[in-house]
Design an enzyme around this catalytic site. Sequence first.
Site, PDB file in Angstrom:
ATOM      1  N   TYR A  57      31.310   8.937 -27.995  1.00  0.00           N
ATOM      2  CA  TYR A  57      30.829   9.141 -26.546  1.00  0.00           C
ATOM      3  C   TYR A  57      30.687   7.660 -25.880  1.00  0.00           C
ATOM      4  O   TYR A  57      29.947   6.798 -26.439  1.00  0.00           O
ATOM      5  CB  TYR A  57      29.642   9.858 -26.425  1.00  0.00           C
ATOM      6  CG  TYR A  57      29.852  11.580 -26.747  1.00  0.00           C
ATOM      7  CD1 TYR A  57      31.093  11.920 -26.829  1.00  0.00           C
ATOM      8  CD2 TYR A  57      28.704  12.264 -26.844  1.00  0.00           C
ATOM      9  CE1 TYR A  57      31.253  13.423 -27.075  1.00  0.00           C
ATOM     10  CE2 TYR A  57      28.858  13.500 -27.049  1.00  0.00           C
ATOM     11  CZ  TYR A  57      30.243  14.238 -27.217  1.00  0.00           C
ATOM     12  OH  TYR A  57      30.388  15.510 -27.461  1.00  0.00           O
ATOM     13  N   GLY A 218      29.137  26.471  -8.703  1.00  0.00           N
ATOM     14  CA  GLY A 218      29.536  26.642  -6.940  1.00  0.00           C
ATOM     15  C   GLY A 218      30.120  25.524  -6.329  1.00  0.00           C
ATOM     16  O   GLY A 218      30.590  25.671  -5.251  1.00  0.00           O
TER      17      GLY A 218
END
Length: 351
Positions: A57, A218
């Site tokens: 990462y 959303g």
Amino acid sequence: MQYKLLGKSGLRVSELCLGTMTFGDDWGWGSSQEESKTIYDSFREAGGNFIDTANVYTNGTSEKFLGEFIASERDAIVLATKYTNGLGDNNPNGGGNQRKNMVQSVEASLKRLNTDYIDLLWLHIWDFMTPAEEVMRAFDDLVRAGKVLYIGISDAPAWVVAQCNTLAELRGWTQFVGLQIEYSLIQRTPERELLPMSRTFDIGVTAWSPLAGGWLSGKYTKANATSEEGRLDSEMMKGFLERSDRNIAIAQEVDKVAQQIGKSSSQVALSWLLNQGVIPIIGARKISHIEDNLQCVEVKLSPEQIQQLDQVSQIELGFPHDFFKADMVRNFAYNGAFEKIKNHRYSQLMD
């Protein structure tokens, strides 16, 4: 924050796990060290103790940041990292599941994390080359050496996990207590094999991309659908998740439930996962993201709302699962007595 045992271990982990792939901006996106620390502190203040990273990462920066963040409270943290993936130097043994890469990866992670041990070491991706015997014996050696306490597996077929744990049980080696998979309202295919397998073997499940690359937050269904945040999430998930009528319908249903209960779409999607007995891995690039996601533990979805979400996102289980549910098959298999014994654990797995 509540706590639960990870699989059939005695390890107590928070019901949410903090994913730290965004710690560091080495890949052109992510969080600065200061912002990463703020995100970490918010997770800890909420009671979270389960932290997930990986050797690759942000080119190792994520582990370095975490090594500094946890230094003063190491024993309170359940620290998970991963091995398998290489750092791109074309060394044939710099990636893969084999013992050599496992050992050299763990040694490098211990240095970056500035710790003597890793609480949970994940195999990151199954390489289809290394024998299961080599993998499980190498894991067991690290556990016996005290460098790793527990082991888990990520991104592997169910038959591989079952083979590995069965082999380890027979040989008296350390078994996987954790499974990490992509799972969300949009990605429900693990329900075909991986989740029934994990229940059978009592393996704890953590879900990466629980918001489906932002689809369930959303960002793509509301006024800000073309925002920079949405664009970045879309790029991160490129190749994993395509725009489709199904995905839009699921995201809109999540928005609808969120509006009904006065919560954010992200909180609803994460709450659905908690209802499945899964630990969502929540990641963030901004403090506002983590603050919103953490509130999902306070969301209580009604049975009707869970059913709404289940119906819009349901998938075909396919053969042999649909075959098992046929009345004729059940009549044959249970000799006409299925209704009398349907609470038996095997029939529950089929349902």
